[in-house]
Design a protein around this motif. Structure first.
Motif, PDB file in Angstrom:
ATOM      1  N   ARG A  51      13.503  55.575 -75.294  1.00 29.83           N
ATOM      2  CA  ARG A  51      13.014  56.936 -75.588  1.00 29.83           C
ATOM      3  C   ARG A  51      14.067  57.990 -75.211  1.00 29.83           C
ATOM      4  O   ARG A  51      14.328  58.924 -75.980  1.00 29.83           O
ATOM      5  CB  ARG A  51      11.713  57.202 -74.815  1.00 29.83           C
ATOM      6  CG  ARG A  51      11.163  58.616 -74.953  1.00 29.83           C
ATOM      7  CD  ARG A  51      10.871  58.968 -76.397  1.00 29.83           C
ATOM      8  NE  ARG A  51      10.465  60.363 -76.554  1.00 29.83           N
ATOM      9  CZ  ARG A  51      10.700  61.087 -77.645  1.00 29.83           C
ATOM     10  NH1 ARG A  51      11.326  60.550 -78.689  1.00 29.83           N
ATOM     11  NH2 ARG A  51      10.317  62.339 -77.732  1.00 29.83           N
ATOM     12  N   PHE A  84      11.349  53.417 -71.710  1.00 28.18           N
ATOM     13  CA  PHE A  84      11.813  54.776 -71.419  1.00 28.18           C
ATOM     14  C   PHE A  84      13.320  54.925 -71.673  1.00 28.18           C
ATOM     15  O   PHE A  84      13.779  56.006 -72.049  1.00 28.18           O
ATOM     16  CB  PHE A  84      11.435  55.170 -69.985  1.00 28.18           C
ATOM     17  CG  PHE A  84      10.017  55.648 -69.879  1.00 28.18           C
ATOM     18  CD1 PHE A  84       9.693  56.991 -70.062  1.00 28.18           C
ATOM     19  CD2 PHE A  84       8.985  54.741 -69.637  1.00 28.18           C
ATOM     20  CE1 PHE A  84       8.366  57.424 -69.995  1.00 28.18           C
ATOM     21  CE2 PHE A  84       7.655  55.169 -69.563  1.00 28.18           C
ATOM     22  CZ  PHE A  84       7.349  56.511 -69.740  1.00 28.18           C
ATOM     23  N   THR A 129      11.738  63.489 -69.389  1.00 31.01           N
ATOM     24  CA  THR A 129      11.579  62.034 -69.506  1.00 31.01           C
ATOM     25  C   THR A 129      12.281  61.329 -68.350  1.00 31.01           C
ATOM     26  O   THR A 129      11.746  60.387 -67.742  1.00 31.01           O
ATOM     27  CB  THR A 129      12.153  61.539 -70.861  1.00 31.01           C
ATOM     28  OG1 THR A 129      11.404  62.148 -71.919  1.00 31.01           O
ATOM     29  CG2 THR A 129      12.065  60.032 -70.987  1.00 31.01           C
TER      30      THR A 129
END
Length: 226
Positions: free
Chosen positions: A201, A198, A106
């Motif tokens: 996340r 993000f 990620t």
């Protein structure tokens, strides 16, 4: 063992060693994460790529060990715990390596760099999540001793104390995550919206890493109770 392989011979002596090795490798994958974050903060993307690769390699090794355990754990071996419980334990341990890799991917998928104001708290959460993995590993390393004493006696109390510490660490990550989410929420108007998604996340994955470690402890607790 039927195939006479070195791993098979290892299982012939003890079924626990490869399970402990699997958790060791999964924890090593997680232990790279603080270094990865430090590299991104320094914008040293070459170093970050090297660390990402090391994490991916650890995850791949953990996958191979998991498959080996599934193929070679003897069905007829006399154990004080069911074979199926040991296989479930390995599957849960594997989530530690998978989540470490997901976090690294990620971050590296979009050269994600946390805002300076947020970075110390993110690093603190990362360190606590890694501490959860290390505490779960510490308990798993007692499995052979537990097996020797038939999951009874003082060794059980020692491992139970380790698992209580693991629970404490995991609860700390819950508080750190909540605090981080509040900080990020206040910073949202000043940050690119996609980056914010993000950041959330990545922070959630750090929480999942701690959760996976706690689940390893929960499964071990079930083995102790049988």
């Amino acid at each position: 063992m039927a195939n006479g392989s070195p791993l098979g011979n290892l299982f012939g002596r003890s079924p626990i060693g490869p399970i402990q090795q699997h958790m060791q490798v999964a924890t090593e994958a997680a232990e790279h994460l603080p270094e990865l974050l430090a590299a991104t903060a320094d914008q040293d993307w070459d170093r970050a790529k090297e660390i990402h690769k090391a994490i991916a390699d650890d995850e791949k090794t953990a996958d191979k060990l998991k498959s080996d355990v599934r193929r070679h754990l003897p069905k007829s071996l006399f154990l004080p715990v069911p074979r199926s419980d040991l296989l479930q334990l390995v599957s849960i341990q594997d989530q530690v390596a998978n989540t470490a890799k997901d976090f690294a991917s990620t971050v590296m998928g979009r050269d994600l760099r946390f805002p300076e104001k947020l970075f110390p708290a993110v690093l603190e959460l990362t360190n606590t999540s890694v501490a959860c993995c290390q505490q779960a590993l510490k308990a798993i390393q007692e499995l052979d001793e537990l097996l020797e004493v038939g999951f009874t006696g003082r060794e059980v109390k020692r491992v139970e104390a380790m698992l209580k510490e693991l629970d404490k660490l995991e609860r700390r990550t819950d508080k750190q995550q909540f605090s981080l989410r509040r900080k990020l929420f206040k910073m949202e108007p000043d940050l690119p919206p996609v980056d914010v998604m993000f950041y959330y996340r990545a922070m959630a994955l750090l929480g999942e890493l701690a959760d996976a470690s706690e689940k390893v402890g929960d499964r071990l607790q079930i083995l102790l109770a049988k």
